[in-house]
Enzyme design. Structure first.
Site, PDB file in Angstrom:
ATOM      1  N   CYS A  91       0.827  -1.219   0.000  1.00  7.20           N
ATOM      2  CA  CYS A  91       0.000   0.000   0.000  1.00  7.20           C
ATOM      3  C   CYS A  91       0.855   1.262   0.000  1.00  7.20           C
ATOM      4  O   CYS A  91       0.309   2.364  -0.099  1.00  7.20           O
ATOM      5  CB  CYS A  91      -0.843   0.093   1.268  1.00  7.20           C
ATOM      6  SG  CYS A  91      -2.087  -1.135   1.429  1.00  7.20           S
ATOM      7  N   HIS A 109      -6.273   1.543   6.169  1.00  8.92           N
ATOM      8  CA  HIS A 109      -6.756   0.647   5.115  1.00  8.92           C
ATOM      9  C   HIS A 109      -7.200  -0.645   5.778  1.00  8.92           C
ATOM     10  O   HIS A 109      -6.422  -1.270   6.492  1.00  8.92           O
ATOM     11  CB  HIS A 109      -5.647   0.375   4.105  1.00  8.92           C
ATOM     12  CG  HIS A 109      -5.984  -0.742   3.161  1.00  8.92           C
ATOM     13  ND1 HIS A 109      -7.187  -0.787   2.482  1.00  8.92           N
ATOM     14  CD2 HIS A 109      -5.315  -1.864   2.793  1.00  8.92           C
ATOM     15  CE1 HIS A 109      -7.229  -1.880   1.735  1.00  8.92           C
ATOM     16  NE2 HIS A 109      -6.118  -2.559   1.913  1.00  8.92           N
ATOM     17  N   HIS A 111      -9.734  -4.445   5.445  1.00  3.35           N
ATOM     18  CA  HIS A 111     -10.472  -5.399   4.619  1.00  3.35           C
ATOM     19  C   HIS A 111     -11.804  -5.705   5.317  1.00  3.35           C
ATOM     20  O   HIS A 111     -12.248  -6.842   5.341  1.00  3.35           O
ATOM     21  CB  HIS A 111      -9.648  -6.677   4.435  1.00  3.35           C
ATOM     22  CG  HIS A 111      -8.415  -6.484   3.608  1.00  3.35           C
ATOM     23  ND1 HIS A 111      -7.531  -7.501   3.346  1.00  3.35           N
ATOM     24  CD2 HIS A 111      -7.935  -5.397   2.956  1.00  3.35           C
ATOM     25  CE1 HIS A 111      -6.534  -7.028   2.584  1.00  3.35           C
ATOM     26  NE2 HIS A 111      -6.761  -5.757   2.338  1.00  3.35           N
ATOM     27  N   GLU A 132     -28.129   9.581  11.827  1.00  2.00           N
ATOM     28  CA  GLU A 132     -27.413  10.491  12.732  1.00  2.00           C
ATOM     29  C   GLU A 132     -25.885  10.417  12.578  1.00  2.00           C
ATOM     30  O   GLU A 132     -25.193  11.427  12.598  1.00  2.00           O
ATOM     31  CB  GLU A 132     -27.823  10.173  14.179  1.00  2.00           C
ATOM     32  CG  GLU A 132     -27.155  11.020  15.240  1.00  2.00           C
ATOM     33  CD  GLU A 132     -27.594  12.488  15.239  1.00  2.00           C
ATOM     34  OE1 GLU A 132     -28.564  12.831  14.527  1.00  2.00           O
ATOM     35  OE2 GLU A 132     -26.945  13.276  15.947  1.00  2.00           O
ATOM     36  N   HIS A 194     -12.546  -5.895  -1.928  1.00  4.78           N
ATOM     37  CA  HIS A 194     -11.261  -5.758  -1.262  1.00  4.78           C
ATOM     38  C   HIS A 194     -11.393  -5.073   0.115  1.00  4.78           C
ATOM     39  O   HIS A 194     -11.087  -5.687   1.126  1.00  4.78           O
ATOM     40  CB  HIS A 194     -10.325  -4.959  -2.193  1.00  4.78           C
ATOM     41  CG  HIS A 194      -8.955  -4.723  -1.660  1.00  4.78           C
ATOM     42  ND1 HIS A 194      -7.887  -4.410  -2.476  1.00  4.78           N
ATOM     43  CD2 HIS A 194      -8.464  -4.717  -0.397  1.00  4.78           C
ATOM     44  CE1 HIS A 194      -6.790  -4.251  -1.736  1.00  4.78           C
ATOM     45  NE2 HIS A 194      -7.112  -4.428  -0.478  1.00  4.78           N
TER      46      HIS A 194
END
Ligand SMILES: [Zn+2]
Length: 234
Positions: A91, A109, A111, A132, A194
């Site tokens: 990443c 990040h 999954h 809300e 993903h």
């Protein structure tokens, strides 16, 4: 030179400690299982970026496992610390792009199952209104006095773009960048089949955004099962 002083601190709010403690929390929520997912934090004072490595299980991550990138450098890939025997996360190009081009202070990040399932229920954009919790997320509006973004209101619609997955995580960089340019006030992009990338000006904000979005994605899945539209008309 291991430069351990960059990552070893007694302060629980030090970015290296935050990456590790949040990784454990996110593992427990099943957002980051089997080495999946990643967290990166930019220190507001020093501009150094703390990145989790590839291939280490999130519940076992230690501050000494982290890479430290010089976020002040105009050049990419200037590392102040590289832990021996560990590889950068796939990443990393995405994190660098968000730090450099979109002023992110922290990126999460995951999954998350809610993110994966939601990405299968919507085509290009996830939308939800009149709940809300959307008030925890930034809108396109800014405060006239401070110039800072203000959050969504109850009757606003939260929109999160969805991009298609690729075989390698670094191949998502261009697609994510395109969405950030198209949605300059956004704080998240879903990746189909993903997971999700969420960012904010600080790790505190990014964590609030990530938790709120995941809660909303979970609600949206249940609303879909019950036949309730996620965007309320009038
Ligand atoms: Zn991933």
């Amino acid at each position: 030179m291991m430069q351990d002083h960059l990552v070893v601190s007694d302060d629980s709010n030090h970015p290296a400690n935050m990456v590790c403690s949040l990784s454990r929390q996110f593992y427990e929520k099943e957002w980051c299982v089997g080495t999946g997912g990643s967290i990166a934090i930019r220190d507001e004072e020093t501009g150094f970026c703390y990145l989790a490595p590839s291939g280490v299980q999130k519940e076992l991550l230690k501050p000494q496992d982290l890479f430290v990138l010089d976020g002040n450098s105009k050049e990419q890939d200037v590392y102040l610390r590289k832990p021996a025997g560990l590889k950068l996360s796939d990443c990393t190009p995405i994190f660098q792009m968000l730090f450099q081009n979109f002023n992110a202070g922290a990126i999460i990040h995951t999954h998350s199952p809610n993110a994966v399932l939601t990405s299968l229920l919507y085509d290009d954009v996830f939308e939800i209104s009149h709940i809300e919790q959307i008030k925890a997320l930034p809108s396109e509006r800014v405060n006239a006095e401070t110039g800072k973004p203000v959050n969504l209101l109850f009757e606003d619609t939260l929109k999160i773009p969805i991009i298609d997955n690729q075989n390698f995580e670094y191949e998502l960089t261009d697609g994510l960048q395109e969405m950030c340019q198209k949605w300059p006030h956004g704080c998240a992009v879903l990746v189909r089949r993903h997971g999700i990338f969420v960012w904010g000006p600080s790790i505190t904000k990014a964590k609030i955004y990530n938790e709120s979005i995941d809660y909303l994605l979970g609600l949206a899945i249940k609303m879909h099962q019950l036949g309730i539209p996620t965007v309320k008309k009038n």
